[in-house]
Design a protein around this motif. Structure first.
Motif, PDB file in Angstrom:
ATOM      1  N   ILE A 147       0.818  -1.217   0.000  1.00  0.00           N
ATOM      2  CA  ILE A 147       0.000   0.000   0.000  1.00  0.00           C
ATOM      3  C   ILE A 147       0.851   1.266   0.000  1.00  0.00           C
ATOM      4  O   ILE A 147       0.355   2.368  -0.248  1.00  0.00           O
ATOM      5  CB  ILE A 147      -0.977   0.016   1.200  1.00  0.00           C
ATOM      6  N   LEU A 148       2.155   1.127   0.244  1.00  0.00           N
ATOM      7  CA  LEU A 148       3.029   2.299   0.228  1.00  0.00           C
ATOM      8  C   LEU A 148       3.025   2.963  -1.140  1.00  0.00           C
ATOM      9  O   LEU A 148       3.077   2.282  -2.163  1.00  0.00           O
ATOM     10  CB  LEU A 148       4.463   1.896   0.571  1.00  0.00           C
ATOM     11  N   PRO A 149       2.994   4.286  -1.207  1.00  0.00           N
ATOM     12  CA  PRO A 149       3.132   4.971  -2.492  1.00  0.00           C
ATOM     13  C   PRO A 149       4.559   4.832  -3.006  1.00  0.00           C
ATOM     14  O   PRO A 149       5.484   4.545  -2.233  1.00  0.00           O
ATOM     15  CB  PRO A 149       2.800   6.429  -2.166  1.00  0.00           C
ATOM     16  N   PRO A 150       4.767   5.030  -4.296  1.00  0.00           N
ATOM     17  CA  PRO A 150       6.129   4.976  -4.835  1.00  0.00           C
ATOM     18  C   PRO A 150       6.965   6.126  -4.291  1.00  0.00           C
ATOM     19  O   PRO A 150       6.417   7.146  -3.856  1.00  0.00           O
ATOM     20  CB  PRO A 150       5.917   5.100  -6.349  1.00  0.00           C
ATOM     21  N   PRO A 151       8.285   5.997  -4.310  1.00  0.00           N
ATOM     22  CA  PRO A 151       9.145   7.102  -3.859  1.00  0.00           C
ATOM     23  C   PRO A 151       8.820   8.380  -4.621  1.00  0.00           C
ATOM     24  O   PRO A 151       8.699   8.370  -5.848  1.00  0.00           O
ATOM     25  CB  PRO A 151      10.555   6.601  -4.176  1.00  0.00           C
ATOM     26  N   ASN A 152       8.658   9.481  -3.891  1.00  0.00           N
ATOM     27  CA  ASN A 152       8.314  10.754  -4.519  1.00  0.00           C
ATOM     28  C   ASN A 152       8.783  11.897  -3.633  1.00  0.00           C
ATOM     29  O   ASN A 152       9.160  11.688  -2.475  1.00  0.00           O
ATOM     30  CB  ASN A 152       6.806  10.841  -4.789  1.00  0.00           C
ATOM     31  N   SER A 153       8.749  13.102  -4.168  1.00  0.00           N
ATOM     32  CA  SER A 153       9.256  14.268  -3.435  1.00  0.00           C
ATOM     33  C   SER A 153       8.144  15.215  -2.985  1.00  0.00           C
ATOM     34  O   SER A 153       8.401  16.375  -2.666  1.00  0.00           O
ATOM     35  CB  SER A 153      10.250  15.034  -4.315  1.00  0.00           C
ATOM     36  N   MET A 154       6.899  14.722  -2.932  1.00  0.00           N
ATOM     37  CA  MET A 154       5.784  15.609  -2.609  1.00  0.00           C
ATOM     38  C   MET A 154       5.852  16.170  -1.187  1.00  0.00           C
ATOM     39  O   MET A 154       5.427  17.301  -0.937  1.00  0.00           O
ATOM     40  CB  MET A 154       4.460  14.883  -2.827  1.00  0.00           C
ATOM     41  N   ALA A 155       6.361  15.419  -0.230  1.00  0.00           N
ATOM     42  CA  ALA A 155       6.440  15.917   1.147  1.00  0.00           C
ATOM     43  C   ALA A 155       7.308  17.161   1.229  1.00  0.00           C
ATOM     44  O   ALA A 155       6.988  18.118   1.953  1.00  0.00           O
ATOM     45  CB  ALA A 155       6.987  14.830   2.069  1.00  0.00           C
ATOM     46  N   GLN A 156       8.394  17.180   0.481  1.00  0.00           N
ATOM     47  CA  GLN A 156       9.303  18.309   0.506  1.00  0.00           C
ATOM     48  C   GLN A 156       8.782  19.495  -0.315  1.00  0.00           C
ATOM     49  O   GLN A 156       9.125  20.646  -0.046  1.00  0.00           O
ATOM     50  CB  GLN A 156      10.683  17.908  -0.027  1.00  0.00           C
ATOM     51  N   GLN A 157       7.953  19.229  -1.299  1.00  0.00           N
ATOM     52  CA  GLN A 157       7.524  20.276  -2.232  1.00  0.00           C
ATOM     53  C   GLN A 157       6.100  20.758  -1.998  1.00  0.00           C
ATOM     54  O   GLN A 157       5.653  21.713  -2.631  1.00  0.00           O
ATOM     55  CB  GLN A 157       7.657  19.752  -3.668  1.00  0.00           C
ATOM     56  N   GLU A 158       5.388  20.149  -1.077  1.00  0.00           N
ATOM     57  CA  GLU A 158       3.959  20.438  -0.903  1.00  0.00           C
ATOM     58  C   GLU A 158       3.692  21.899  -0.555  1.00  0.00           C
ATOM     59  O   GLU A 158       2.866  22.553  -1.203  1.00  0.00           O
ATOM     60  CB  GLU A 158       3.377  19.534   0.183  1.00  0.00           C
ATOM     61  N   GLU A 159       4.353  22.431   0.459  1.00  0.00           N
ATOM     62  CA  GLU A 159       4.014  23.769   0.945  1.00  0.00           C
ATOM     63  C   GLU A 159       4.235  24.839  -0.125  1.00  0.00           C
ATOM     64  O   GLU A 159       3.412  25.741  -0.287  1.00  0.00           O
ATOM     65  CB  GLU A 159       4.833  24.083   2.196  1.00  0.00           C
ATOM     66  N   GLU A 160       5.319  24.751  -0.866  1.00  0.00           N
ATOM     67  CA  GLU A 160       5.578  25.730  -1.922  1.00  0.00           C
ATOM     68  C   GLU A 160       4.527  25.646  -3.017  1.00  0.00           C
ATOM     69  O   GLU A 160       4.041  26.673  -3.522  1.00  0.00           O
ATOM     70  CB  GLU A 160       6.964  25.495  -2.516  1.00  0.00           C
ATOM     71  N   LEU A 161       4.130  24.434  -3.364  1.00  0.00           N
ATOM     72  CA  LEU A 161       3.118  24.248  -4.404  1.00  0.00           C
ATOM     73  C   LEU A 161       1.765  24.786  -3.953  1.00  0.00           C
ATOM     74  O   LEU A 161       1.049  25.440  -4.724  1.00  0.00           O
ATOM     75  CB  LEU A 161       3.024  22.758  -4.754  1.00  0.00           C
ATOM     76  N   ILE A 193      -1.590  18.275  -0.800  1.00  0.00           N
ATOM     77  CA  ILE A 193      -1.389  17.630  -2.094  1.00  0.00           C
ATOM     78  C   ILE A 193      -0.371  16.521  -1.902  1.00  0.00           C
ATOM     79  O   ILE A 193       0.663  16.704  -1.242  1.00  0.00           O
ATOM     80  CB  ILE A 193      -0.966  18.659  -3.161  1.00  0.00           C
ATOM     81  N   ASP A 194      -0.685  15.347  -2.418  1.00  0.00           N
ATOM     82  CA  ASP A 194       0.194  14.195  -2.287  1.00  0.00           C
ATOM     83  C   ASP A 194       0.294  13.506  -3.637  1.00  0.00           C
ATOM     84  O   ASP A 194      -0.263  13.991  -4.631  1.00  0.00           O
ATOM     85  CB  ASP A 194      -0.325  13.243  -1.203  1.00  0.00           C
ATOM     86  N   CYS A 195       0.956  12.370  -3.685  1.00  0.00           N
ATOM     87  CA  CYS A 195       1.188  11.717  -4.964  1.00  0.00           C
ATOM     88  C   CYS A 195      -0.084  11.168  -5.592  1.00  0.00           C
ATOM     89  O   CYS A 195      -0.127  10.909  -6.795  1.00  0.00           O
ATOM     90  CB  CYS A 195       2.229  10.609  -4.813  1.00  0.00           C
ATOM     91  N   ASP A 196      -1.149  11.000  -4.794  1.00  0.00           N
ATOM     92  CA  ASP A 196      -2.391  10.415  -5.292  1.00  0.00           C
ATOM     93  C   ASP A 196      -3.466  11.437  -5.633  1.00  0.00           C
ATOM     94  O   ASP A 196      -4.419  11.124  -6.350  1.00  0.00           O
ATOM     95  CB  ASP A 196      -2.966   9.440  -4.256  1.00  0.00           C
ATOM     96  N   GLY A 197      -3.346  12.652  -5.088  1.00  0.00           N
ATOM     97  CA  GLY A 197      -4.382  13.646  -5.329  1.00  0.00           C
ATOM     98  C   GLY A 197      -4.198  14.860  -4.446  1.00  0.00           C
ATOM     99  O   GLY A 197      -3.121  15.099  -3.901  1.00  0.00           O
ATOM    100  N   PHE A 198      -5.284  15.610  -4.263  1.00  0.00           N
ATOM    101  CA  PHE A 198      -5.196  16.845  -3.491  1.00  0.00           C
ATOM    102  C   PHE A 198      -6.506  17.108  -2.767  1.00  0.00           C
ATOM    103  O   PHE A 198      -7.551  16.533  -3.091  1.00  0.00           O
ATOM    104  CB  PHE A 198      -4.823  18.029  -4.391  1.00  0.00           C
ATOM    105  N   ASP A 199      -6.424  17.993  -1.766  1.00  0.00           N
ATOM    106  CA  ASP A 199      -7.577  18.318  -0.928  1.00  0.00           C
ATOM    107  C   ASP A 199      -7.811  19.818  -0.936  1.00  0.00           C
ATOM    108  O   ASP A 199      -6.869  20.607  -0.797  1.00  0.00           O
ATOM    109  CB  ASP A 199      -7.341  17.854   0.504  1.00  0.00           C
ATOM    110  N   ILE A 200      -9.071  20.207  -1.091  1.00  0.00           N
ATOM    111  CA  ILE A 200      -9.471  21.610  -1.065  1.00  0.00           C
ATOM    112  C   ILE A 200     -10.429  21.826   0.096  1.00  0.00           C
ATOM    113  O   ILE A 200     -11.367  21.045   0.298  1.00  0.00           O
ATOM    114  CB  ILE A 200     -10.149  22.015  -2.394  1.00  0.00           C
ATOM    115  N   LEU A 201     -10.178  22.858   0.873  1.00  0.00           N
ATOM    116  CA  LEU A 201     -11.105  23.259   1.929  1.00  0.00           C
ATOM    117  C   LEU A 201     -12.053  24.286   1.325  1.00  0.00           C
ATOM    118  O   LEU A 201     -11.650  25.397   0.969  1.00  0.00           O
ATOM    119  CB  LEU A 201     -10.348  23.853   3.117  1.00  0.00           C
TER     120      LEU A 201
END
Length: 234
Positions: A147-161, A193-201
């Motif tokens: 169930i683990l997602p593939p290696p990605n850099s979203m954790a490091q890049q999320e806030e700027e995006l 925002i993560d590797c699978d999608g994103f959330d809007i409030l």
């Protein structure tokens, strides 16, 4: 045909989409009987459920005595037997409250600010196995590695995006929510925002959107999100 890989992805997307789960711990007070609690949660970038709970709560006391726990999430469906559900069985572990983690949690649950002045702390489930049911006739045990997602850099890049989109595409996000969910939006902001999608409030309501394909970095995520926005206007 549903492949095992598709089932793993479906299970992970279900876990990311829901916001309330049933945390079951082993009751210290009652000699080991299962004890269930409804808790709010979000997933981290490795798709592990993360929740904020009081040190005085019964489930927290249970965890401190015996970390073995299970966590159930299910699709909001009129027929629970026909809907998706996922049970994680594993260890509930304490997580350090960093400023980054606190900020991310408060983007999803702004009203939780008051809890950080009290005795609340973060915990997450480290699964040893998972049971996914995708409706009638679809059931499978899943390993934590599957169930683990593939290696990605979203954790490091999320806030700027997030900052860039909320600054430059605020109107597009409102239109997007109206198109997909039929909401009457006065305020919409991208909160995660993560590797699978994103959330809007959207005016206090969390809305989940899945990417068509898994993304591995901010460039792919931005391209996918902009493409989804464009397609919603055609």
């Amino acid at each position: 045909m549903t492949t095992p890989e598709n089932l793993w992805k479906q299970a992970r997307r279900l876990l990311r989409a829901e916001r309330i789960g049933l945390l079951s711990t082993l009751s210290h007070k009652l000699g080991g009987y299962p004890f269930g609690s409804a808790v709010s949660y979000l997933t981290d970038h490795e798709a592990r459920p993360l929740f904020l709970i009081s040190q005085l709560a019964e489930h927290t006391r249970n965890i401190e005595q015996d970390a073995r726990s299970s966590f159930l999430v299910h699709e909001q469906s009129a027929d629970i037997q026909a809907g998706e559900r996922l049970t994680l069985v594993g260890q509930a572990v304490r997580v350090e409250t960093t400023e980054q983690l606190k900020a991310r949690y408060l983007r999803y649950f702004p009203s939780a600010e008051q809890y950080f002045a009290l005795d609340f702390g973060f915990y997450r489930i480290e699964p040893v196995t998972l049971r996914y049911i995708g409706g009638f006739g679809v059931a499978r045990w899943i390993s934590p590695t599957e169930i683990l997602p593939p290696p990605n850099s979203m954790a490091q890049q999320e806030e700027e995006l997030l900052a860039r989109f909320n600054l430059n595409q605020a109107g597009d996000l409102q239109f997007f929510c109206r198109t997909y969910y039929g909401t009457s939006v006065s305020d919409a902001s991208l909160v995660g925002i993560d590797c699978d999608g994103f959330d809007i409030l959207d005016d206090g309501q969390l809305l989940r959107f899945d990417f068509p394909d898994t993304v591995l970095n901010a460039e792919q995520a931005e391209a996918a999100l902009l493409r989804m926005i464009r397609e919603s206007s055609t």
